[in-house]
Design a protein around this motif. Structure first.
Motif, PDB file in Angstrom:
ATOM      1  N   LYS A  89       8.145  11.708 -39.115  1.00 18.71           N
ATOM      2  CA  LYS A  89       8.530  12.726 -40.094  1.00 18.71           C
ATOM      3  C   LYS A  89       9.968  13.538 -39.750  1.00 18.71           C
ATOM      4  CE  LYS A  89       6.814  17.760 -39.390  1.00 18.71           C
ATOM      5  NZ  LYS A  89       6.024  18.940 -38.179  1.00 18.71           N
ATOM      6  N   MET A  90      10.290  14.272 -40.703  1.00 14.75           N
ATOM      7  CA  MET A  90      11.701  14.826 -41.224  1.00 14.75           C
ATOM      8  C   MET A  90      11.206  16.484 -41.531  1.00 14.75           C
ATOM      9  SD  MET A  90      14.487  13.274 -43.907  1.00 14.75           S
ATOM     10  CE  MET A  90      15.117  11.883 -43.101  1.00 14.75           C
ATOM     11  N   PRO A  91      11.858  16.992 -40.591  1.00 19.35           N
ATOM     12  CA  PRO A  91      12.046  18.227 -41.147  1.00 19.35           C
ATOM     13  C   PRO A  91      12.761  19.178 -41.818  1.00 19.35           C
ATOM     14  CG  PRO A  91      12.581  18.140 -38.398  1.00 19.35           C
ATOM     15  CD  PRO A  91      12.622  17.127 -39.736  1.00 19.35           C
ATOM     16  N   TYR A  92      12.327  19.861 -42.598  1.00 22.15           N
ATOM     17  CA  TYR A  92      13.354  20.779 -44.204  1.00 22.15           C
ATOM     18  C   TYR A  92      13.825  21.792 -43.196  1.00 22.15           C
ATOM     19  CZ  TYR A  92      13.741  22.690 -48.771  1.00 22.15           C
ATOM     20  OH  TYR A  92      14.532  22.425 -50.016  1.00 22.15           O
ATOM     21  N   ILE A  93      15.012  21.499 -43.336  1.00 21.58           N
ATOM     22  CA  ILE A  93      15.957  22.300 -42.699  1.00 21.58           C
ATOM     23  C   ILE A  93      16.872  23.629 -43.356  1.00 21.58           C
ATOM     24  CG2 ILE A  93      18.168  22.970 -41.293  1.00 21.58           C
ATOM     25  CD1 ILE A  93      17.933  20.574 -39.679  1.00 21.58           C
ATOM     26  N   ILE A  94      16.589  24.814 -43.611  1.00 20.03           N
ATOM     27  CA  ILE A  94      16.985  25.895 -44.490  1.00 20.03           C
ATOM     28  C   ILE A  94      18.579  26.539 -43.996  1.00 20.03           C
ATOM     29  CG2 ILE A  94      16.510  28.755 -45.240  1.00 20.03           C
ATOM     30  CD1 ILE A  94      13.793  27.116 -45.777  1.00 20.03           C
TER      31      ILE A  94
END
Length: 320
Positions: A89-94
């Motif tokens: 899993k690769m988190p989406y970073i904002i």
């Protein structure tokens, strides 16, 4: 060749929307927030209305959900292409950047609340880069207390390592916590981020980069870890007024506690408090804005342009 120009006749990578045009992009996105929740989400000096949620943040949450969904599909495709890695899993970073007093924290909290309602992003975490400020003792030793919030006042290696571990899918990842009451990093406290679907990173200089190295060797910056970058914008005169208003409210509330770092300001008269706030703004925050924060605006994927009433008047979206 047909070149696209902005309103001033300059080349622009952005598509610009009026408030009404942007509001129309909400489509059928439901409004899930209750009035009491909206009240809790707004900052000390922000005004967050149901109309702001509906006109600005619901279209934005819809857009971000599509971006995240596309990134998730690409990640799964890359797993098939490269083979599964240890972390699946690769988190989406904002990243959310902008001046002091512009409303970054409110925007970040609203996005966290709305994005957590989308089925593909049920787990949304939020961290602020304030926790990565160097402790006051270090800032004082280095002569940087007067430049707190400037790029050199942060523990950049710790922040980069934190984001690297998040992006690598490690779990859990812990980061430092900042106390605005104590005006310092809390030595025995930490925030835990455990493999979220989305991580929102809010801070003054988060969109900043630097000059590319002449030898071509990689030098990571905080913004290198972001999948989507948001800049919150307002005129300098408006920002100064908001800062002064917030200072006055704090003088009459948090500063009155004898244990507060800024307790000394609680006894100031209205005239003294106004003069003190404007002096701090012009000698520190305005300088940081002009030198370090405002130059990053054009690096954003989305710019929210605010008017004097704290409402977003226009939106600029980077073209694909």
């Amino acid at each position: 060749m047909d070149l696209k120009l902005d309103e001033a006749g300059r080349l622009s990578p952005f598509r610009n929307f009026s408030r009404s045009e942007w509001a129309g992009l909400r489509a059928d996105t439901p409004q899930p927030l209750q009035p009491d929740e909206i009240q809790r989400l707004q900052g000390l000096n922000d005004r967050l209305s149901i109309h702001e949620i509906e006109d600005i943040y619901l279209p934005l949450s819809r857009l971000l959900s599509m971006y995240v969904g596309s990134a998730q599909k690409l990640f799964r495709a890359m797993q098939k292409f490269l083979g599964p890695e240890e972390n699946g899993k690769m988190p989406y970073i904002i990243g959310v950047g902008g001046s002091v007093a512009v409303g970054k924290s409110t925007t970040s909290r609203v996005l966290q609340a709305l994005l957590g309602r989308w089925p593909n992003t049920p787990k949304v975490a939020l961290v602020t880069t304030d926790g990565f400020l160097l402790p006051n003792a270090v800032l004082e030793r280095e002569g940087l207390m007067g430049r707190k919030g400037f790029p050199e006042s942060y523990d950049l290696p710790a922040l980069l390592l934190f984001l690297h571990d998040i992006k690598a899918g490690r779990r859990p990842v812990r980061g430092p916590v900042y106390s605005h009451f104590d005006y310092d990093v809390m030595p025995n406290a930490s925030v835990e981020v455990d493999q979220p679907d989305i991580l929102i990173v809010e801070g003054l200089n988060v969109l900043q980069t630097g000059r590319p190295p002449k030898d071509g060797k990689a030098i990571p910056f905080v913004s290198d870890f972001f999948d989507f970058k948001i800049y919150i914008d307002a005129d300098e005169a408006i920002l100064e007024r908001w800062y002064v208003e917030r200072f006055m409210r704090l003088r009459d509330s948090a500063f009155r506690d004898p244990k507060a770092y800024f307790h000394r300001y609680s006894s100031l008269s209205d005239e003294e408090a106004d003069a003190t706030a404007r002096s701090i703004w012009r000698s520190i925050n305005l300088v940081n804005l002009r030198e370090n924060i405002l130059p990053t605006r054009q690096r954003a994927d989305l710019i929210l342009r605010k008017g004097g009433d704290h409402e977003v008047e226009a939106v600029s979206l980077r073209k694909l």
